[in-house]
Design a protein around this motif. Sequence first.
Motif, PDB file in Angstrom:
ATOM      1  N   ASN A   1      -0.410 101.398  45.898  1.00  0.00           N
ATOM      2  CA  ASN A   1      -1.829 101.010  45.937  1.00  0.00           C
ATOM      3  C   ASN A   1      -2.722 102.059  45.286  1.00  0.00           C
ATOM      4  OD1 ASN A   1      -1.361  98.536  47.241  1.00  0.00           O
ATOM      5  ND2 ASN A   1      -1.255  99.556  49.211  1.00  0.00           N
ATOM      6  N   GLU A   2      -2.430 103.320  45.494  1.00  0.00           N
ATOM      7  CA  GLU A   2      -3.232 104.397  44.913  1.00  0.00           C
ATOM      8  C   GLU A   2      -3.174 104.379  43.383  1.00  0.00           C
ATOM      9  OE1 GLU A   2      -3.552 108.953  46.083  1.00  0.00           O
ATOM     10  OE2 GLU A   2      -1.631 108.512  45.104  1.00  0.00           O
TER      11      GLU A   2
ATOM     12  N   LYS B   1      23.908  97.983  43.663  1.00  0.00           N
ATOM     13  CA  LYS B   1      25.069  98.806  43.361  1.00  0.00           C
ATOM     14  C   LYS B   1      24.594 100.215  43.025  1.00  0.00           C
ATOM     15  CE  LYS B   1      26.507  98.209  38.593  1.00  0.00           C
ATOM     16  NZ  LYS B   1      27.382  97.479  37.686  1.00  0.00           N
ATOM     17  N   PRO B   2      25.460 101.190  43.189  1.00  0.00           N
ATOM     18  CA  PRO B   2      25.059 102.582  42.925  1.00  0.00           C
ATOM     19  C   PRO B   2      24.549 102.766  41.502  1.00  0.00           C
ATOM     20  CG  PRO B   2      27.189 102.506  44.042  1.00  0.00           C
ATOM     21  CD  PRO B   2      26.844 101.087  43.658  1.00  0.00           C
ATOM     22  N   GLY B   3      23.518 103.600  41.382  1.00  0.00           N
ATOM     23  CA  GLY B   3      22.963 103.911  40.071  1.00  0.00           C
ATOM     24  C   GLY B   3      21.875 102.967  39.598  1.00  0.00           C
ATOM     25  N   LYS B   4      21.632 101.904  40.334  1.00  0.00           N
ATOM     26  CA  LYS B   4      20.581 100.950  39.976  1.00  0.00           C
ATOM     27  C   LYS B   4      19.332 101.248  40.803  1.00  0.00           C
ATOM     28  CE  LYS B   4      22.955  98.750  36.965  1.00  0.00           C
ATOM     29  NZ  LYS B   4      22.601  98.843  35.546  1.00  0.00           N
ATOM     30  N   PHE B   5      18.194 100.744  40.327  1.00  0.00           N
ATOM     31  CA  PHE B   5      16.951 100.931  41.068  1.00  0.00           C
ATOM     32  C   PHE B   5      17.101 100.419  42.495  1.00  0.00           C
ATOM     33  CE2 PHE B   5      13.367 100.767  37.594  1.00  0.00           C
ATOM     34  CZ  PHE B   5      13.742 102.024  37.154  1.00  0.00           C
ATOM     35  N   THR B   6      16.558 101.181  43.436  1.00  0.00           N
ATOM     36  CA  THR B   6      16.415 100.690  44.802  1.00  0.00           C
ATOM     37  C   THR B   6      15.136  99.858  44.855  1.00  0.00           C
ATOM     38  OG1 THR B   6      15.058 102.543  45.539  1.00  0.00           O
ATOM     39  CG2 THR B   6      17.487 102.802  45.728  1.00  0.00           C
ATOM     40  N   ILE B   7      14.930  99.210  45.991  1.00  0.00           N
ATOM     41  CA  ILE B   7      13.683  98.464  46.175  1.00  0.00           C
ATOM     42  C   ILE B   7      12.486  99.404  46.039  1.00  0.00           C
ATOM     43  CG2 ILE B   7      12.296  97.250  47.923  1.00  0.00           C
ATOM     44  CD1 ILE B   7      14.924  95.838  48.772  1.00  0.00           C
ATOM     45  N   ALA B   8      12.562 100.576  46.664  1.00  0.00           N
ATOM     46  CA  ALA B   8      11.465 101.545  46.551  1.00  0.00           C
ATOM     47  C   ALA B   8      11.292 102.021  45.116  1.00  0.00           C
ATOM     48  CB  ALA B   8      11.715 102.729  47.490  1.00  0.00           C
ATOM     49  N   ASP B   9      12.391 102.222  44.384  1.00  0.00           N
ATOM     50  CA  ASP B   9      12.296 102.624  42.978  1.00  0.00           C
ATOM     51  C   ASP B   9      11.511 101.590  42.169  1.00  0.00           C
ATOM     52  OD1 ASP B   9      13.886 104.951  43.301  1.00  0.00           O
ATOM     53  OD2 ASP B   9      15.725 103.912  42.696  1.00  0.00           O
ATOM     54  N   ILE B  10      11.794 100.326  42.400  1.00  0.00           N
ATOM     55  CA  ILE B  10      11.097  99.266  41.656  1.00  0.00           C
ATOM     56  C   ILE B  10       9.603  99.313  41.945  1.00  0.00           C
ATOM     57  CG2 ILE B  10      10.809  96.765  41.387  1.00  0.00           C
ATOM     58  CD1 ILE B  10      13.861  96.522  41.978  1.00  0.00           C
ATOM     59  N   ILE B  11       9.245  99.476  43.199  1.00  0.00           N
ATOM     60  CA  ILE B  11       7.822  99.526  43.563  1.00  0.00           C
ATOM     61  C   ILE B  11       7.154 100.746  42.933  1.00  0.00           C
ATOM     62  CG2 ILE B  11       6.202  99.747  45.504  1.00  0.00           C
ATOM     63  CD1 ILE B  11       8.332  98.165  47.176  1.00  0.00           C
ATOM     64  N   ARG B  12       7.820 101.901  43.024  1.00  0.00           N
ATOM     65  CA  ARG B  12       7.259 103.110  42.390  1.00  0.00           C
ATOM     66  C   ARG B  12       7.193 102.951  40.887  1.00  0.00           C
ATOM     67  NH1 ARG B  12      10.560 105.923  46.574  1.00  0.00           N
ATOM     68  NH2 ARG B  12      12.289 105.762  45.070  1.00  0.00           N
ATOM     69  N   HIS B  13       8.193 102.291  40.304  1.00  0.00           N
ATOM     70  CA  HIS B  13       8.232 102.085  38.849  1.00  0.00           C
ATOM     71  C   HIS B  13       7.052 101.232  38.374  1.00  0.00           C
ATOM     72  CE1 HIS B  13       9.932 101.496  34.866  1.00  0.00           C
ATOM     73  NE2 HIS B  13       9.777 100.188  35.032  1.00  0.00           N
ATOM     74  N   ILE B  14       6.801 100.135  39.053  1.00  0.00           N
ATOM     75  CA  ILE B  14       5.651  99.290  38.685  1.00  0.00           C
ATOM     76  C   ILE B  14       4.381 100.137  38.702  1.00  0.00           C
ATOM     77  CG2 ILE B  14       4.186  97.354  39.379  1.00  0.00           C
ATOM     78  CD1 ILE B  14       6.755  96.061  40.602  1.00  0.00           C
ATOM     79  N   ALA B  15       4.200 100.905  39.776  1.00  0.00           N
ATOM     80  CA  ALA B  15       2.984 101.714  39.941  1.00  0.00           C
ATOM     81  C   ALA B  15       2.874 102.799  38.883  1.00  0.00           C
ATOM     82  CB  ALA B  15       2.971 102.342  41.333  1.00  0.00           C
ATOM     83  N   ALA B  16       3.953 103.537  38.666  1.00  0.00           N
ATOM     84  CA  ALA B  16       3.919 104.661  37.729  1.00  0.00           C
ATOM     85  C   ALA B  16       3.757 104.186  36.288  1.00  0.00           C
ATOM     86  CB  ALA B  16       5.180 105.508  37.884  1.00  0.00           C
ATOM     87  N   MET B  17       4.408 103.098  35.935  1.00  0.00           N
ATOM     88  CA  MET B  17       4.264 102.576  34.566  1.00  0.00           C
ATOM     89  C   MET B  17       2.840 102.072  34.328  1.00  0.00           C
ATOM     90  SD  MET B  17       7.062 102.937  32.791  1.00  0.00           S
ATOM     91  CE  MET B  17       7.260 101.640  31.593  1.00  0.00           C
ATOM     92  N   GLU B  18       2.289 101.368  35.312  1.00  0.00           N
ATOM     93  CA  GLU B  18       0.914 100.879  35.174  1.00  0.00           C
ATOM     94  C   GLU B  18      -0.027 102.053  34.917  1.00  0.00           C
ATOM     95  OE1 GLU B  18      -2.198  98.188  37.757  1.00  0.00           O
ATOM     96  OE2 GLU B  18      -1.112  99.781  38.808  1.00  0.00           O
ATOM     97  N   ARG B  19       0.071 103.074  35.740  1.00  0.00           N
ATOM     98  CA  ARG B  19      -0.874 104.189  35.663  1.00  0.00           C
ATOM     99  C   ARG B  19      -0.576 105.154  34.520  1.00  0.00           C
ATOM    100  NH1 ARG B  19      -3.518 107.243  34.227  1.00  0.00           N
ATOM    101  NH2 ARG B  19      -4.772 108.844  35.232  1.00  0.00           N
ATOM    102  N   TYR B  20       0.681 105.549  34.391  1.00  0.00           N
ATOM    103  CA  TYR B  20       1.015 106.651  33.482  1.00  0.00           C
ATOM    104  C   TYR B  20       1.468 106.218  32.094  1.00  0.00           C
ATOM    105  CZ  TYR B  20       0.466 109.370  37.688  1.00  0.00           C
ATOM    106  OH  TYR B  20      -0.047 109.941  38.812  1.00  0.00           O
ATOM    107  N   MET B  21       1.714 104.939  31.910  1.00  0.00           N
ATOM    108  CA  MET B  21       1.994 104.453  30.566  1.00  0.00           C
ATOM    109  C   MET B  21       0.875 103.522  30.104  1.00  0.00           C
ATOM    110  SD  MET B  21       5.265 102.486  28.876  1.00  0.00           S
ATOM    111  CE  MET B  21       4.848 100.853  29.473  1.00  0.00           C
ATOM    112  N   PHE B  22       0.744 102.359  30.732  1.00  0.00           N
ATOM    113  CA  PHE B  22      -0.226 101.384  30.251  1.00  0.00           C
ATOM    114  C   PHE B  22      -1.652 101.915  30.281  1.00  0.00           C
ATOM    115  CE2 PHE B  22       3.396  98.643  31.434  1.00  0.00           C
ATOM    116  CZ  PHE B  22       3.552  97.959  30.238  1.00  0.00           C
TER     117      PHE B  22
END
Length: 167
Positions: free
Chosen positions: A88-89, A37-58
């Motif tokens: 992957n990067e 539904k509008p305003g929710k994460f897209t599939i690409a958002d979820i993938i980018r979110h996993i990556a960005a949180m791993e690198r830039y938070m954890f």
Amino acid sequence: MEITNMENFLEYYGKIRQRTNRLIAVIPPKYMDWAYKPGKFTIADIIRHIAAMERYMFAENVLGKPCIYSGCGKELADGYDNVIHYFNEKHEESLTIFKRLSDEDLQRKCLTPGNAPITVWKWLRAMTEHEIHHRAQLYIYLNLLDVKTPPMFGLSSEEVIQNSQLK
């Protein structure tokens, strides 16, 4: 489960990522920008979110640095190939950081983005839970789109039932 050995953790985390990668591999490129539904994460958002949180938070936090996560939008990577490359990067960058941690480092404290002190091993465990949570979202998204997904551990529920010996 307490994490006391960095080598064992990295092996375990590698298996978590293998399962995530198997799922991401079946995503049709045409669905990368789909959300339920509008305003929710897209599939690409979820993938980018996993990556960005791993690198830039954890990863930043276990180094004793503050979180520098700034979101998961298309400005990070757009298009199927770019999103997968970003995923992957960022993972490789994170692994470079995690591989420098000693077993002793696992017992020290770091600060979460909410300024709560947490033992490093618990923060790394939270990171794996975070990925698993979002992988489950991807499974649901793909099921809503009628995309056949790989079984988590080699067999589907139906196959386990078929192979079970009821007594």
